[in-house]
Design a protein around this motif. Structure first.
Motif, PDB file in Angstrom:
ATOM      1  N   ARG A  29       0.873  -1.667  -0.168  1.00 12.70           N
ATOM      2  CA  ARG A  29      -0.101   0.112  -0.126  1.00 12.70           C
ATOM      3  C   ARG A  29       0.797   1.008   0.006  1.00 12.70           C
ATOM      4  N   THR A  30       2.202   0.950   0.292  1.00 11.17           N
ATOM      5  CA  THR A  30       2.606   2.107   0.688  1.00 11.17           C
ATOM      6  C   THR A  30       3.305   3.120  -0.767  1.00 11.17           C
ATOM      7  N   THR A  31       3.019   2.360  -1.794  1.00 13.80           N
ATOM      8  CA  THR A  31       3.690   3.010  -3.160  1.00 13.80           C
ATOM      9  C   THR A  31       2.306   2.992  -3.633  1.00 13.80           C
ATOM     10  N   THR A  36       5.512  12.799  -4.501  1.00 11.30           N
ATOM     11  CA  THR A  36       6.129  13.143  -6.612  1.00 11.30           C
ATOM     12  C   THR A  36       7.690  13.128  -5.936  1.00 11.30           C
ATOM     13  N   PRO A  37       8.349  12.478  -7.619  1.00 13.43           N
ATOM     14  CA  PRO A  37       7.272  12.246  -8.284  1.00 13.43           C
ATOM     15  C   PRO A  37       7.193  10.935  -8.395  1.00 13.43           C
ATOM     16  N   PRO A  38       5.654  10.211  -8.620  1.00 10.40           N
ATOM     17  CA  PRO A  38       4.618   9.029  -8.712  1.00 10.40           C
ATOM     18  C   PRO A  38       6.053   7.894  -8.293  1.00 10.40           C
ATOM     19  N   VAL A  39       5.590   6.866  -7.366  1.00  4.87           N
ATOM     20  CA  VAL A  39       6.733   5.583  -7.656  1.00  4.87           C
ATOM     21  C   VAL A  39       6.205   4.621  -8.330  1.00  4.87           C
ATOM     22  N   GLU A  40       7.047   4.814  -9.691  1.00  4.30           N
ATOM     23  CA  GLU A  40       7.374   3.208 -11.103  1.00  4.30           C
ATOM     24  C   GLU A  40       7.780   2.013 -10.771  1.00  4.30           C
ATOM     25  N   ASN A  45      12.739  -2.104  -7.182  1.00 10.53           N
ATOM     26  CA  ASN A  45      13.584  -2.761  -7.137  1.00 10.53           C
ATOM     27  C   ASN A  45      14.964  -2.155  -7.798  1.00 10.53           C
ATOM     28  N   ARG A  46      15.199  -0.828  -7.968  1.00 16.11           N
ATOM     29  CA  ARG A  46      16.369  -0.098  -8.547  1.00 16.11           C
ATOM     30  C   ARG A  46      16.609   0.116  -6.428  1.00 16.11           C
ATOM     31  N   ASN A  47      15.670   0.761  -5.792  1.00 11.48           N
ATOM     32  CA  ASN A  47      15.787   1.095  -4.240  1.00 11.48           C
ATOM     33  C   ASN A  47      16.375   0.424  -3.663  1.00 11.48           C
ATOM     34  N   LEU A  48      15.447  -1.121  -3.285  1.00  8.89           N
ATOM     35  CA  LEU A  48      15.949  -1.847  -2.889  1.00  8.89           C
ATOM     36  C   LEU A  48      18.056  -2.139  -3.197  1.00  8.89           C
ATOM     37  N   GLN A 119      10.465  10.345  -1.810  1.00  9.88           N
ATOM     38  CA  GLN A 119       9.133  10.083  -1.534  1.00  9.88           C
ATOM     39  C   GLN A 119       9.155   8.697  -0.820  1.00  9.88           C
ATOM     40  N   GLN A 120       9.102   8.172   0.143  1.00  6.72           N
ATOM     41  CA  GLN A 120      10.049   6.910   1.303  1.00  6.72           C
ATOM     42  C   GLN A 120       9.359   8.381   2.409  1.00  6.72           C
ATOM     43  N   ARG A 121       9.963   9.748   2.584  1.00  2.34           N
ATOM     44  CA  ARG A 121       9.454  10.329   3.784  1.00  2.34           C
ATOM     45  C   ARG A 121       8.016  10.644   3.625  1.00  2.34           C
TER      46      ARG A 121
END
Length: 160
Positions: A29-31, A36-40, A45-48, A119-121
């Motif tokens: 749900r967090t995604t 801004t900008p929206p999560v793609e 995977n890139r974040n991880l 984005q996470q914040r």
């Protein structure tokens, strides 16, 4: 037919049993929270991957990434190839063994890592927007403490 009595479970057990499903809901749900900008889709995977490499103590190879992520080396290799193709990572010769290649974030990789953190914040602030400030800070503190403990627990040798 025997009649079953309602069980009187320990309320702590019920709460603790709910943690795993709660983490799964958070991940899903967090995604979906407006940031801004929206999560793609590829961002997850890139974040991880970027965080694994950025947080590593020492050099990270494809095999080390696969171990940390608990995935097949071919999966880790595809994730890494994607980040290299987009300019977020580079392969460099190892300082310890020039026959090995290690991974390092590029300037674009650090910028993307920082965008993910923003984005996470934003998501955290949006989700907890109706909470009292002291509860938001306490949850943030406890999440960081939990994550730090998870790192220590994963590094500890198994007991037994």
């Amino acid at each position: 037919m025997t009649e079953q009595k309602p069980s009187r479970r320990d309320p702590d057990a019920e709460l603790l049993d709910a943690v795993g499903p709660a983490f799964a809901r958070l991940r899903r749900r967090t995604t979906q929270v407006p940031v801004t900008p929206p999560v793609e889709r590829k961002d997850l995977n890139r974040n991880l991957l970027l965080n694994v490499i950025d947080e590593a103590e020492g050099e990270m190879s494809v095999g080390a990434v696969a171990d940390v992520l608990a995935v097949d080396p071919s999966v880790a290799s595809r994730m890494i190839a994607d980040c290299i193709a987009h300019g977020y990572l580079v392969r460099l010769p190892s300082q310890a063994d020039a026959r090995r290649a290690v991974l390092q974030l590029t300037e674009a990789g650090y910028e993307l890592r920082d965008r993910f953190r923003s984005q996470q914040r934003q998501a955290f602030e949006y989700i907890t927007r109706d909470w009292p400030a002291d509860e938001r800070r306490e949850l943030a503190r406890l999440i960081v403490k939990y994550a730090d403990s998870a790192v220590r627990a994963a590094a500890a040798p198994p007991s037994g």
